[in-house]
Motif scaffolding. Sequence first.
Motif, PDB file in Angstrom:
ATOM      1  N   GLN A 263       0.831  -1.204   0.000  1.00  0.00           N
ATOM      2  CA  GLN A 263       0.000   0.000   0.000  1.00  0.00           C
ATOM      3  C   GLN A 263       0.868   1.259   0.000  1.00  0.00           C
ATOM      4  OE1 GLN A 263      -3.603  -0.389   0.759  1.00  0.00           O
ATOM      5  NE2 GLN A 263      -4.053   1.779   0.435  1.00  0.00           N
ATOM      6  N   GLU A 264       1.978   1.240   0.728  1.00  0.00           N
ATOM      7  CA  GLU A 264       2.814   2.432   0.834  1.00  0.00           C
ATOM      8  C   GLU A 264       3.553   2.746  -0.457  1.00  0.00           C
ATOM      9  OE1 GLU A 264       5.623   1.631   3.951  1.00  0.00           O
ATOM     10  OE2 GLU A 264       6.440  -0.139   2.949  1.00  0.00           O
ATOM     11  N   GLU A 265       3.607   1.798  -1.377  1.00  0.00           N
ATOM     12  CA  GLU A 265       4.313   2.012  -2.633  1.00  0.00           C
ATOM     13  C   GLU A 265       3.413   2.523  -3.753  1.00  0.00           C
ATOM     14  OE1 GLU A 265       7.664  -1.552  -2.213  1.00  0.00           O
ATOM     15  OE2 GLU A 265       5.698  -1.991  -3.087  1.00  0.00           O
ATOM     16  N   VAL A 266       2.111   2.484  -3.534  1.00  0.00           N
ATOM     17  CA  VAL A 266       1.166   2.743  -4.628  1.00  0.00           C
ATOM     18  C   VAL A 266       1.330   4.124  -5.232  1.00  0.00           C
ATOM     19  CG1 VAL A 266      -1.277   3.082  -5.155  1.00  0.00           C
ATOM     20  CG2 VAL A 266      -0.541   1.054  -3.889  1.00  0.00           C
ATOM     21  N   GLU A 267       1.379   5.168  -4.408  1.00  0.00           N
ATOM     22  CA  GLU A 267       1.401   6.532  -4.955  1.00  0.00           C
ATOM     23  C   GLU A 267       2.633   6.772  -5.815  1.00  0.00           C
ATOM     24  OE1 GLU A 267       0.953  11.210  -3.623  1.00  0.00           O
ATOM     25  OE2 GLU A 267       0.465   9.618  -2.207  1.00  0.00           O
ATOM     26  N   GLY A 268       3.798   6.410  -5.319  1.00  0.00           N
ATOM     27  CA  GLY A 268       5.020   6.636  -6.092  1.00  0.00           C
ATOM     28  C   GLY A 268       5.032   5.857  -7.391  1.00  0.00           C
ATOM     29  N   GLU A 269       4.633   4.595  -7.326  1.00  0.00           N
ATOM     30  CA  GLU A 269       4.660   3.759  -8.528  1.00  0.00           C
ATOM     31  C   GLU A 269       3.680   4.265  -9.585  1.00  0.00           C
ATOM     32  OE1 GLU A 269       6.785   1.416  -9.109  1.00  0.00           O
ATOM     33  OE2 GLU A 269       7.667   1.228  -7.109  1.00  0.00           O
ATOM     34  N   LEU A 270       2.489   4.664  -9.173  1.00  0.00           N
ATOM     35  CA  LEU A 270       1.502   5.146 -10.138  1.00  0.00           C
ATOM     36  C   LEU A 270       1.909   6.505 -10.713  1.00  0.00           C
ATOM     37  CD1 LEU A 270      -1.907   4.125  -8.535  1.00  0.00           C
ATOM     38  CD2 LEU A 270      -0.499   2.892 -10.204  1.00  0.00           C
ATOM     39  N   MET A 271       2.490   7.352  -9.891  1.00  0.00           N
ATOM     40  CA  MET A 271       2.967   8.643 -10.402  1.00  0.00           C
ATOM     41  C   MET A 271       4.036   8.438 -11.469  1.00  0.00           C
ATOM     42  SD  MET A 271       3.191  11.388  -7.299  1.00  0.00           S
ATOM     43  CE  MET A 271       1.716  12.329  -6.855  1.00  0.00           C
TER      44      MET A 271
ATOM     45  N   MET B 188      23.991  -0.257 -16.340  1.00  0.00           N
ATOM     46  CA  MET B 188      23.759   1.110 -15.897  1.00  0.00           C
ATOM     47  C   MET B 188      22.951   1.058 -14.606  1.00  0.00           C
ATOM     48  SD  MET B 188      24.207   4.254 -16.136  1.00  0.00           S
ATOM     49  CE  MET B 188      23.599   5.934 -16.134  1.00  0.00           C
ATOM     50  N   GLU B 189      23.560   1.498 -13.517  1.00  0.00           N
ATOM     51  CA  GLU B 189      22.898   1.436 -12.217  1.00  0.00           C
ATOM     52  C   GLU B 189      22.618   2.821 -11.634  1.00  0.00           C
ATOM     53  OE1 GLU B 189      24.480  -2.924 -10.700  1.00  0.00           O
ATOM     54  OE2 GLU B 189      25.617  -1.155 -10.091  1.00  0.00           O
ATOM     55  N   ASP B 190      22.884   3.884 -12.411  1.00  0.00           N
ATOM     56  CA  ASP B 190      22.527   5.242 -11.994  1.00  0.00           C
ATOM     57  C   ASP B 190      21.087   5.537 -12.380  1.00  0.00           C
ATOM     58  OD1 ASP B 190      25.140   5.585 -11.221  1.00  0.00           O
ATOM     59  OD2 ASP B 190      25.611   7.133 -12.697  1.00  0.00           O
ATOM     60  N   ARG B 191      20.447   6.379 -11.596  1.00  0.00           N
ATOM     61  CA  ARG B 191      19.146   6.938 -11.945  1.00  0.00           C
ATOM     62  C   ARG B 191      19.131   8.419 -11.546  1.00  0.00           C
ATOM     63  NH1 ARG B 191      19.209   3.060 -14.462  1.00  0.00           N
ATOM     64  NH2 ARG B 191      17.678   1.379 -14.638  1.00  0.00           N
ATOM     65  N   HIS B 192      18.343   9.213 -12.249  1.00  0.00           N
ATOM     66  CA  HIS B 192      18.230  10.621 -11.882  1.00  0.00           C
ATOM     67  C   HIS B 192      16.791  11.064 -12.010  1.00  0.00           C
ATOM     68  CE1 HIS B 192      18.980  10.662 -16.275  1.00  0.00           C
ATOM     69  NE2 HIS B 192      18.110  11.654 -16.268  1.00  0.00           N
TER      70      HIS B 192
ATOM     71  N   ASP C  99      17.963  -2.167  -8.439  1.00  0.00           N
ATOM     72  CA  ASP C  99      16.666  -2.117  -7.758  1.00  0.00           C
ATOM     73  C   ASP C  99      16.560  -0.963  -6.763  1.00  0.00           C
ATOM     74  OD1 ASP C  99      15.329  -4.649  -8.768  1.00  0.00           O
ATOM     75  OD2 ASP C  99      17.176  -5.485  -7.956  1.00  0.00           O
ATOM     76  N   ALA C 100      17.566  -0.765  -5.939  1.00  0.00           N
ATOM     77  CA  ALA C 100      17.502   0.280  -4.924  1.00  0.00           C
ATOM     78  C   ALA C 100      17.491   1.667  -5.556  1.00  0.00           C
ATOM     79  CB  ALA C 100      18.673   0.149  -3.949  1.00  0.00           C
ATOM     80  N   ALA C 101      18.300   1.876  -6.595  1.00  0.00           N
ATOM     81  CA  ALA C 101      18.328   3.173  -7.271  1.00  0.00           C
ATOM     82  C   ALA C 101      16.996   3.462  -7.950  1.00  0.00           C
ATOM     83  CB  ALA C 101      19.468   3.210  -8.285  1.00  0.00           C
ATOM     84  N   ASN C 102      16.427   2.450  -8.608  1.00  0.00           N
ATOM     85  CA  ASN C 102      15.101   2.612  -9.208  1.00  0.00           C
ATOM     86  C   ASN C 102      14.079   3.005  -8.153  1.00  0.00           C
ATOM     87  OD1 ASN C 102      15.543   2.115 -11.936  1.00  0.00           O
ATOM     88  ND2 ASN C 102      15.256  -0.091 -11.745  1.00  0.00           N
ATOM     89  N   TYR C 103      14.135   2.324  -7.036  1.00  0.00           N
ATOM     90  CA  TYR C 103      13.166   2.535  -5.961  1.00  0.00           C
ATOM     91  C   TYR C 103      13.287   3.949  -5.399  1.00  0.00           C
ATOM     92  CZ  TYR C 103      10.077   0.822  -2.244  1.00  0.00           C
ATOM     93  OH  TYR C 103       9.012   0.597  -1.406  1.00  0.00           O
ATOM     94  N   ALA C 104      14.514   4.383  -5.157  1.00  0.00           N
ATOM     95  CA  ALA C 104      14.734   5.727  -4.621  1.00  0.00           C
ATOM     96  C   ALA C 104      14.269   6.801  -5.597  1.00  0.00           C
ATOM     97  CB  ALA C 104      16.215   5.913  -4.292  1.00  0.00           C
ATOM     98  N   ALA C 105      14.513   6.581  -6.885  1.00  0.00           N
ATOM     99  CA  ALA C 105      14.111   7.554  -7.895  1.00  0.00           C
ATOM    100  C   ALA C 105      12.598   7.678  -7.995  1.00  0.00           C
ATOM    101  CB  ALA C 105      14.696   7.163  -9.253  1.00  0.00           C
ATOM    102  N   VAL C 106      11.878   6.653  -7.583  1.00  0.00           N
ATOM    103  CA  VAL C 106      10.414   6.669  -7.642  1.00  0.00           C
ATOM    104  C   VAL C 106       9.800   7.196  -6.341  1.00  0.00           C
ATOM    105  CG1 VAL C 106       8.365   5.153  -7.724  1.00  0.00           C
ATOM    106  CG2 VAL C 106      10.234   4.838  -9.358  1.00  0.00           C
ATOM    107  N   HIS C 107      10.433   6.921  -5.190  1.00  0.00           N
ATOM    108  CA  HIS C 107       9.748   7.142  -3.920  1.00  0.00           C
ATOM    109  C   HIS C 107      10.282   8.272  -3.047  1.00  0.00           C
ATOM    110  CE1 HIS C 107       7.076   3.698  -4.269  1.00  0.00           C
ATOM    111  NE2 HIS C 107       8.092   3.000  -4.729  1.00  0.00           N
ATOM    112  N   VAL C 108      11.542   8.669  -3.173  1.00  0.00           N
ATOM    113  CA  VAL C 108      12.064   9.671  -2.240  1.00  0.00           C
ATOM    114  C   VAL C 108      11.264  10.971  -2.316  1.00  0.00           C
ATOM    115  CG1 VAL C 108      14.018  11.171  -1.688  1.00  0.00           C
ATOM    116  CG2 VAL C 108      14.412   8.745  -2.077  1.00  0.00           C
ATOM    117  N   HIS C 109      11.053  11.504  -3.520  1.00  0.00           N
ATOM    118  CA  HIS C 109      10.351  12.793  -3.637  1.00  0.00           C
ATOM    119  C   HIS C 109       8.896  12.682  -3.195  1.00  0.00           C
ATOM    120  CE1 HIS C 109       9.977  10.768  -7.556  1.00  0.00           C
ATOM    121  NE2 HIS C 109       8.810  11.374  -7.686  1.00  0.00           N
TER     122      HIS C 109
END
Length: 427
Positions: free
Chosen positions: A51-59, A174-178, A209-219
């Motif tokens: 449930q806590e991932e829904v907003e970031g993933e859908l955005m 490639m493991e960077d994300r921005h 995986d972690a970089a993808n996740y951070a790029a989606v959810h931190v903001h």
Amino acid sequence: MTSAGPKEMGPAAPSAEATQSFLDSFLQEFPGPLSPEMALPWKVPGAPLSQEEVEGELMELALSLLCSRSAPLPLACSLTNEAVTQFKREDLSIFRQLPNQEKAGEEEEEEEEEEEEDGASVSLLDAESLQRCFFSKLWEICSQWQKQMPDLSRCTSRPWLTSIHAIRNTRRKMEDRHVSLPAFNQLFGFSDQVDRAYFAVFDGHGGVDAANYAAVHVHVNIAQHPEVTRDPAEALRAGFKQTDEMFLRKARREKLHSGTTGVCAFLVGRTIYVAWIGDSQVMLVRQGQALVLMEPHKPERQDEKERIEALGGFVSYVDCWRVNGTLAVSRAIGDAFQKPYVSGEADVASHELTGTEDYLLLACDGFFDSVPHEEVAGLVRSLLLQSEGGAPRIAEELVAAARERGSRDNITVLVVFLRDPQELIEG
């Protein structure tokens, strides 16, 4: 939204004609909600969502879809905000995923016990059915706005000129994300007339995986924090910590082992807030002089070394200083097998803008290990002179410079100009 282009100007309000043209084109491509047998217009992840991932993933899905169809960024962010806001009001429990009957009962019980012991037992939602329903909501909003466009002038931000470039370089992956979000207000519905923009670089290790996740959810976690308008620094600190905790839960569920460093700049009015975890860095240049805003988290830093040793870990030299002989950074999102020695706590700093600042530069260690801070300002000015003020290409040229100086790592550079680049040359 993870930006893929070398430059971005935004978020100037789109004209009524541009808005109408996009909506007409989008609804021509998608004349109605998708039928059950039709494929979604994006790749559906195999793993279920909490449930806590829904907003970031859908955005992320909505923004990527709309921008790939050339939606003006402020419009894409406003549509995304409205669709996600309305969708979250619905009963999401209908998407709860039933336990996988193919799992061995003993293995399933063991996993459930581990979640309960950690106090993080969560209900998982089926990703595909949830996303299919969300697309219908997005389509519905586009259809409504095509007929009657709402007044979006309440959520505005100043335009930003940015230059972004990222390469895999000689690495296998490639493991960077921005992330580039000049239309932060539109994405999250802020209407208090305070300019806000968010930019970030994440440098993954041990997988993406972690970089993808951070790029989606931190903001998203920053924007959702109750103190974001009163205490942005606290919102940044909490946003990183919450993302780390969320990813650790995902890592346990899916047996992921990656981690990521990260750095972000959150521009709020006349103040720049920066947050960092690990050795990705941000620097501010003012009138050609680099200002130190942060000190990267490396194991050899005395305070970091003492913190790790107090927890029972150690720092040793194995071609470079490493935590427990393994990781070359002392703080990161993820890296579950090295917690708590590798901390998930970010540091935060702020700087009041005076109008004399030239630009912000965010980059991973693939850049800064080859281009020292003291050389950046001169290099940028030289490159601008050579290209006759070609600011949109500056990140690409900085990446090339780092590569020429021997960098073999992934390289990501994100430059945010705080005043007209032409002034940097003339000054």
